[in-house]
Enzyme design. Structure first.
Site, PDB file in Angstrom:
ATOM      1  N   THR A  14       4.627  28.677  27.038  1.00  0.00           N
ATOM      2  CA  THR A  14       3.861  27.642  26.343  1.00  0.00           C
ATOM      3  C   THR A  14       4.375  26.252  26.649  1.00  0.00           C
ATOM      4  O   THR A  14       3.608  25.287  26.769  1.00  0.00           O
ATOM      5  CB  THR A  14       3.899  27.892  24.822  1.00  0.00           C
ATOM      6  OG1 THR A  14       3.284  29.150  24.546  1.00  0.00           O
ATOM      7  CG2 THR A  14       3.164  26.798  24.057  1.00  0.00           C
ATOM      8  N   ASP A  90       7.208  34.399  23.394  1.00  0.00           N
ATOM      9  CA  ASP A  90       6.774  35.734  22.993  1.00  0.00           C
ATOM     10  C   ASP A  90       7.887  36.764  23.134  1.00  0.00           C
ATOM     11  O   ASP A  90       7.999  37.695  22.323  1.00  0.00           O
ATOM     12  CB  ASP A  90       5.570  36.186  23.828  1.00  0.00           C
ATOM     13  CG  ASP A  90       4.270  35.543  23.383  1.00  0.00           C
ATOM     14  OD1 ASP A  90       4.271  34.843  22.353  1.00  0.00           O
ATOM     15  OD2 ASP A  90       3.253  35.732  24.078  1.00  0.00           O
TER      16      ASP A  90
END
Length: 334
Positions: A14, A90
């Site tokens: 991200t 994640d």
């Protein structure tokens, strides 16, 4: 004054994502582009930047982690005082734990990322990079094992968990809390731990480990299918302190004859017990049938440890001792 040299390895995630034409975000920024927006780095370290990949954290593999660990070791032999790995959040709790086990040097290894894309309002990437490099450049971060630095908090890789899907304050360490943090740019340490013993770098081939979470009403029908599916081991995320329904216990015992079975828990914090309960399907029953206690690692990290041990060629007979050495969850001051 000579600034410490810090290796920065970027993998995507991200933190490196920018909007696509359809409005969604995907990784696009290189390592050099990421640090360009953090000019304060020049005041605390001499960065050596390597763009390893540009993909989401969910797509990182064991082969990637072994390669990144090797790059870190090379950087240390070339004079780097610490290393920072930038990736997607994640899988950050798993990858950081893997790097602790794969990097032999006591020099700081810090993993960071971001919960918001690079162009999102309130993007947290630049602040996290600055904080991570500050930690990696510090002598105080040596010999602690791999660390995760997010939101100015310093977490031990073996304890940290991602506790929210979207908030910037997504990371917590339920067992002991953060080891430290940054206040006005200065490091503050609350506790210290010792680095876990390192493992051999795994073979290039990936090792298939299943993770099964036991829910109320589960009939265990997946357990007997695992050997034929090619799995080399399994982690059971059991109920409570390591419990399953009584009718599943014999299936787990049968599976132990075919592959390593690690007993973990689906509970957020706390270890699997080993000698408290004695009913069919309890932890003592399952351990008696051949299951390996997973200690306080939690199911995700137990999967990673089992995967690395098997990929490194550790015999099945030695797995219980290897788990006991790295999974007891000793508190920082214990």
């Amino acid at each position: 004054m000579t600034l410490p040299r810090v290796l920065i390895i970027t993998t995507g995630g991200t933190i490196a994502m920018t909007p696509n034409a359809d409005g969604g975000i995907s990784p696009s920024l290189t390592g050099e582009e990421l640090i360009r927006v953090v000019p304060e780095l020049e005041l605390i370290a001499a960065p050596l930047v390597q763009t390893y990949s540009n993909k989401p954290g969910a797509s990182l593999s064991l082969t990637d982690l072994a390669a990144i660990a090797a790059l870190i070791e090379v950087g240390f032999t070339q004079g780097c005082s610490g290393a920072v790995v930038i990736q997607g959040t994640d899988t950050i709790e798993e990858t950081a734990f893997a790097l602790e086990l794969l990097v032999r040097s006591p020099r700081p290894v810090v993993v960071t990322g971001a919960m918001r894309g690079a162009q999102a309002p309130g993007a947290d990437g630049a602040a996290n990079i600055l904080a991570a490099v500050t930690v990696a450049a510090s002598d105080g971060a040596k010999s602690l094992g791999a660390l995760i630095v997010m939101g100015d908090q310093i977490h031990a890789a073996r304890y940290v968990q991602k506790a929210h899907t979207a908030q910037p304050s997504a990371f917590s360490s339920p067992i002991c809390g953060p080891l430290g943090g940054l206040v006005e740019g200065q490091l503050r340490w609350f506790a210290r731990i010792e680095k876990l013993p390192a493992l051999a770098l795994p073979k290039p081939a990936e090792t298939a480990i299943a993770l099964l979470t036991i829910a109320l009403g589960d009939d265990g029908r997946l357990l007997p299918t695992l050997p034929a599916l090619g799995y080399q081991g399994v982690v059971i995320a059991a109920m409570g302190a390591g419990h399953v329904p009584a009718h599943i216990a014999p299936l787990i015992g049968d599976l132990c004859a075919h592959m390593p079975v690690v007993l973990s828990t689906r509970v957020v914090a706390g270890p699997v017990l080993s000698a408290s309960y004695a009913f069919p399907g309890s932890e003592t029953d399952l351990i008696g049938r051949g299951a390996i206690p997973g200690g306080a690692l939690g199911a995700l990290k137990a999967c990673m440890l089992l995967r690395l041990l098997l990929a490194g060629g550790v015999p099945a007979s030695e797995l219980p001792a290897e788990f006991a050495l790295r999974s007891q969850g000793r508190l920082p001051d214990g």
